[in-house]
Design a protein around this motif. Structure first.
Motif, PDB file in Angstrom:
ATOM      1  N   VAL A 136       0.859  -1.197   0.000  1.00 43.85           N
ATOM      2  CA  VAL A 136       0.000   0.000   0.000  1.00 43.85           C
ATOM      3  C   VAL A 136       0.888   1.237   0.000  1.00 43.85           C
ATOM      4  N   THR A 137       0.470   2.264  -0.732  1.00 43.73           N
ATOM      5  CA  THR A 137       1.225   3.507  -0.697  1.00 43.73           C
ATOM      6  C   THR A 137       0.351   4.661  -0.232  1.00 43.73           C
ATOM      7  N   VAL A 138       0.933   5.488   0.632  1.00 42.20           N
ATOM      8  CA  VAL A 138       0.327   6.735   1.100  1.00 42.20           C
ATOM      9  C   VAL A 138       1.457   7.761   1.214  1.00 42.20           C
ATOM     10  N   THR A 139       1.092   8.992   1.511  1.00 44.07           N
ATOM     11  CA  THR A 139       2.081  10.032   1.761  1.00 44.07           C
ATOM     12  C   THR A 139       2.223  10.200   3.268  1.00 44.07           C
ATOM     13  N   ARG A 140       3.413  10.068   3.762  1.00 38.04           N
ATOM     14  CA  ARG A 140       3.640  10.086   5.204  1.00 38.04           C
ATOM     15  C   ARG A 140       3.111  11.381   5.838  1.00 38.04           C
ATOM     16  N   GLY A 141       2.266  11.228   6.848  1.00 37.99           N
ATOM     17  CA  GLY A 141       1.738  12.359   7.583  1.00 37.99           C
ATOM     18  C   GLY A 141       0.568  13.061   6.923  1.00 37.99           C
ATOM     19  N   ALA A 142       0.182  12.636   5.728  1.00 39.05           N
ATOM     20  CA  ALA A 142      -0.922  13.278   5.012  1.00 39.05           C
ATOM     21  C   ALA A 142      -2.254  12.671   5.448  1.00 39.05           C
ATOM     22  N   ASP A 295      -3.775  10.341  18.488  1.00 37.88           N
ATOM     23  CA  ASP A 295      -3.692   9.038  19.164  1.00 37.88           C
ATOM     24  C   ASP A 295      -3.312   7.926  18.190  1.00 37.88           C
ATOM     25  N   ALA A 296      -3.898   7.971  16.981  1.00 36.13           N
ATOM     26  CA  ALA A 296      -3.600   6.938  15.985  1.00 36.13           C
ATOM     27  C   ALA A 296      -2.153   7.022  15.521  1.00 36.13           C
ATOM     28  N   PHE A 297      -1.662   8.228  15.289  1.00 33.14           N
ATOM     29  CA  PHE A 297      -0.286   8.402  14.845  1.00 33.14           C
ATOM     30  C   PHE A 297       0.714   8.055  15.952  1.00 33.14           C
TER      31      PHE A 297
END
Length: 322
Positions: A136-142, A295-297
């Protein structure tokens, strides 16, 4: 008396400019950051309306383009910017964790469909649960990073169950097209572009309480406190631009196409339909979901320390600006 919407955003703003009283202010400069995908600020910059309005207040604008939200907020922290265009609700959290002194001066109503997880049409992935062991790809912190965490959590999975690549949107698009990743959580206009040009399926978006995908506009607190009249003018112009886009999606898409690198206006119109563009004052209640993101991060080891999102400053527009 009924009012008709003008044919162009510049004409809409010009009506207000003509009626605006001329006042004398000391010469000053405001530095505004934006991204190519900053819809409202991009249209405003292109129209020149904010430049004209602030010129009447003795203020010049210096526009600065950024590739993503985090560097833009870092520039606010370093004193290289005064105001920013919209960023996803996750971005200010990292700035707060770095002790950046921010003021939230505007927000857009939630747009949960403004980002979504897509896979190729022939993929074996039919649900988030099927992501186990997948790439899976996402942008870190986005914002898409948080949507991934929320979706995995609801499916009983964690980041350890998937192979995550942290890529910029353009790199993520390339990886997705080349099938180097199995799933991509994209945001607009990348999302509608992929849907139009690739054979895709949508697995999940932010609906059903997963992620509201709220956009915030931010200022360096020292600037907001010393130049409230400038912030107020920017807020009023953003609100008018948002109202215009919602009422004139087709024309807005035509105007945005050259600003967004020649994307087909039909794709842009689809992208616009997934965002609210309803500019509103910021309230403390909106920070509840941001605290959930914190909390999730934290649990995922993405955020360096816990922050209280309610510690942020809020600009309150006047009745005339609203």
């Amino acid at each position: 008396m009924s009012l008709r919407f003008p044919r162009t955003i510049a004409a809409l703003f010009a009506m207000t400019l003509i009626a605006a009283p001329m006042e004398t202010f000391a010469s000053d400069t405001v530095r505004i950051g934006y991204q190519r995908s900053s819809t409202l600020m991009g249209l405003i910059r292109d129209s020149g309306v904010l430049d004209d309005r602030l010129a009447q207040q003795g203020v010049d604008i210096r526009w600065h383009e950024f590739t993503s939200g985090l560097p833009m907020l870092e520039a606010l922290n370093l004193g290289d910017l005064d105001l920013s265009a919209d960023v996803a609700d996750t971005v200010p959290i990292f700035a707060q964790a770095a002790n950046v002194d921010l003021t939230f001066y505007a927000t857009e109503a939630p747009s949960p469909a403004g980002q979504a997880m897509i896979v190729h049409a022939d993929s074996s992935i039919d649900s988030v649960a099927d992501l186990k062991g997948k790439r899976v790809t996402v942008t870190r912190g986005a914002g898409n990073h948080y949507l991934l965490l929320a979706a995995l959590n609801r499916a009983g999975l964690t980041l350890d169950d998937v192979q995550v690549s942290y890529l910029t949107p353009s790199d993520a698009r390339a990886a997705f097209v080349q099938k180097n990743v199995d799933a991509w959580i994209a945001w607009e206009p990348y999302l509608s572009t992929a849907r139009a040009q690739d054979d895709t399926r949508t697995i999940v978006d932010g609906s059903d309480g997963l992620a509201n995908y709220t956009r915030f506009y931010l200022a360096a607190t020292p600037y907001a406190e010393s130049h409230p009249e400038v912030v107020g003018t920017v807020y009023r112009t953003l609100k008018e631009a948002g109202d215009w886009v919602r009422a004139h999606r087709h024309e807005a898409a035509q105007r945005l196409s050259p600003l967004w690198g020649g994307i087909d206006p039909k794709i842009i119109e689809a992208a616009l339909s997934n965002r609210s563009y309803q500019v509103e004052p910021v309230s403390k209640a909106q920070f509840d979901e941001q605290q959930q993101i914190v909390d999730a991060f934290l649990e995922a080891g993405v955020l360096p320390r816990k922050v209280d999102t309610r510690d942020a400053h809020i600009y309150e527009p006047t009745n005339e600006e609203q």
